[in-house]
Write a protein that holds these residues in place. Structure first.
Motif, PDB file in Angstrom:
ATOM      1  N   ASN A  26      34.187  17.143  25.180  1.00 37.13           N
ATOM      2  CA  ASN A  26      33.149  16.213  24.759  1.00 37.13           C
ATOM      3  C   ASN A  26      31.859  17.003  24.556  1.00 37.13           C
ATOM      4  N   ARG A  28      28.773  16.227  24.709  1.00 37.95           N
ATOM      5  CA  ARG A  28      27.623  15.950  25.576  1.00 37.95           C
ATOM      6  C   ARG A  28      27.846  16.444  27.007  1.00 37.95           C
ATOM      7  N   THR A  29      29.045  16.199  27.544  1.00 41.16           N
ATOM      8  CA  THR A  29      29.305  16.549  28.943  1.00 41.16           C
ATOM      9  C   THR A  29      29.903  17.944  29.119  1.00 41.16           C
ATOM     10  N   ASP A  50      37.829  16.260  26.524  1.00 40.13           N
ATOM     11  CA  ASP A  50      37.782  15.010  25.766  1.00 40.13           C
ATOM     12  C   ASP A  50      39.088  14.253  25.982  1.00 40.13           C
ATOM     13  N   ASP A  60      35.763  12.900  33.129  1.00 40.15           N
ATOM     14  CA  ASP A  60      35.973  11.454  33.000  1.00 40.15           C
ATOM     15  C   ASP A  60      37.313  11.085  33.642  1.00 40.15           C
ATOM     16  N   ILE A 117      31.577  10.517  41.437  1.00 43.52           N
ATOM     17  CA  ILE A 117      31.555   9.444  40.442  1.00 43.52           C
ATOM     18  C   ILE A 117      31.388   8.172  41.244  1.00 43.52           C
ATOM     19  N   TYR A 164      23.468  16.941  30.177  1.00 50.95           N
ATOM     20  CA  TYR A 164      23.600  15.483  30.184  1.00 50.95           C
ATOM     21  C   TYR A 164      24.458  15.071  31.373  1.00 50.95           C
ATOM     22  N   VAL A 165      23.962  14.098  32.132  1.00 50.00           N
ATOM     23  CA  VAL A 165      24.713  13.566  33.265  1.00 50.00           C
ATOM     24  C   VAL A 165      24.906  12.069  33.043  1.00 50.00           C
ATOM     25  N   PRO A 166      26.153  11.606  32.876  1.00 41.96           N
ATOM     26  CA  PRO A 166      26.402  10.177  32.648  1.00 41.96           C
ATOM     27  C   PRO A 166      25.914   9.329  33.818  1.00 41.96           C
ATOM     28  N   PRO A 167      25.526   8.093  33.563  1.00 43.46           N
ATOM     29  CA  PRO A 167      25.091   7.194  34.643  1.00 43.46           C
ATOM     30  C   PRO A 167      26.171   7.061  35.714  1.00 43.46           C
ATOM     31  N   TYR A 207      27.100   9.370  37.781  1.00 44.04           N
ATOM     32  CA  TYR A 207      27.705  10.664  38.106  1.00 44.04           C
ATOM     33  C   TYR A 207      26.711  11.523  38.892  1.00 44.04           C
ATOM     34  N   HIS A 232      25.915  15.450  39.808  1.00 41.72           N
ATOM     35  CA  HIS A 232      26.154  16.838  39.392  1.00 41.72           C
ATOM     36  C   HIS A 232      25.793  17.771  40.550  1.00 41.72           C
TER      37      HIS A 232
END
Length: 375
Positions: free
Chosen positions: A100, A102-103, A107, A133, A160, A279-282, A284, A286
């Motif tokens: 992916n 962004r991350t 993917d 993910d 997560i 970028y860190v997804p909501p 998550y 790191h």
């Protein structure tokens, strides 16, 4: 010179190691057992088996699950080469999937595209400390009756929601290399909720022995071990474990320091039009084993120019995570494989200095010289 990474070693760490050295028991023993219990309890799993590295932990994990010749394991190419190597060491074939953008994690859609009749598992890599993910990967695995394993080498402490990395897969492997948040000098550990897997890995790490050396020496009766399977010498010593135990007592503060430093980088660099920050997804968390920025365009020429400028001013950096499929062994295996996102991101990313004891003055120097390099 400002290093790209530096282990956080204290006098207390040295004292803990010295005590083991002076105790007379320095190989795998009570300290390894204590360290295993601490890691398992922290991650929230039932079993942990310490090994000589995360690579050997994964190698043994594959064998314990029956992964071998004729089997395929899907893995991102954008990872340290130990990820596919551990698959090959088990006799199986790594199948590379793209990431992916962004991350920088695998993917899930490309994972599904690569599934064949030979696919037995997915190896999720939590790239430089950001969780993959796992919801999507677990869903795909369930759909095709596959196992999911976690290469969590960089991910101790990543989450997560409220679930720690390492608690999602059939097994997971952590690294304690000096670049990691917690170090044992060299070392790794496999964690799992499966008793059969844990017991088999324990045997495999010590030549296939039915009981450990420490168990034989501490038993009140005479114990004769047997060797029902062919194993390896992939053990962790009590010297390494003692360092890990001492370090583990401050894991929360070490993680917090890294996260605070990453936040300072974010705030200083987010306004730069030619820099893409992590970028860190909501939801998550790191670990920031590394802080990796992206300098898009020019096929990596900008990145290389910046690295040279920073080095000239006493700042060490590293090129972004490799594309394993472009390394000689795998390029020979897959001469026509193209993973456009992986290849582009690998060329354009740069790892900046970050370590728990980094002073703000040092970080400000990195930020200032980075901006000057980009003009």
């Amino acid at each position: 010179m400002i290093p790209v990474a530096k282990p956080h070693i204290t006098a207390g760490d040295a004292k803990a190691v010295s005590a083991v050295v002076l105790s007379g028991w320095i190989i795998q023993g009570p300290k390894v057992e204590e360290f295993e219990k601490r890691v398992a309890g922290y991650v929230g799993v039932r079993y942990a088996v310490a090994t000589s590295s995360a690579t050997t932990a994964m190698h043994l994990g594959f064998i314990a699950c029956g992964i071998g010749k004729g089997d395929e394991v899907i893995v991102p190419s954008m990872s340290f080469i130990a990820s596919p190597n551990s698959i090959v060491h088990a006799g199986a074939t790594p199948v590379f999937a793209d990431i992916n953008e962004r991350t920088y994690n695998v993917d899930p859609e490309d994972v599904e595209r690569n599934i064949t009749k030979k696919t037995k598992a997915i190896l999720a890599v939590h790239q430089i400390g950001l969780p993959a993910d796992m919801e999507a990967l677990t869903r795909i695995a369930k759909k095709y009756d596959l196992m999911v394993f976690e290469d969590a080498a960089c991910g101790l402490g990543a989450k997560i929601g409220n679930a720690y990395v390492g608690s999602f897969g059939t097994w997971s492997a952590f690294s304690f290399h000096p670049r990691k948040t917690v170090t044992t000098g060299e070392g790794g550990i496999l964690v799992t909720n499966n008793q059969e897997i844990a017991e088999k890995v324990r045997m495999l790490r010590q030549h296939g022995a039915s009981v450990s050396v420490y168990s034989r020496h501490t038993d009140k009766g005479i114990v004769r071990e047997s060797y029902p399977i062919i194993g390896y010498n992939f053990r962790m010593s009590d010297i390494h474990a003692a360092l890990g135990i001492s370090q583990f007592r401050r894991i929360n503060s070490l993680l917090k320091s890294r996260q605070n430093l990453a936040k300072r980088y974010d705030e200083a660099l987010s306004g730069q039009p030619n820099i893409i920050i992590p970028y860190v997804p909501p939801g998550y968390t790191h670990t920031y084993q590394s802080y990796m920025i992206r300098l898009p365009g020019s096929g990596g020429k900008i990145r290389n120019k910046v690295m040279q400028h920073l080095l000239k001013h006493g700042i060490a950096t590293r090129a972004g995570v490799m594309s394993a499929h472009l390394e000689k062994p795998y390029k020979t295996m897959y001469p026509n494989l193209r993973l456009p996102v992986t290849e582009r991101v690998s060329r354009e990313t740069l790892i900046l200095p970050l370590y728990a004891q980094m002073r703000q003055k040092e970080q400000d120097c990195v930020i200032d010289q980075l901006k000057k390099a980009l003009g």
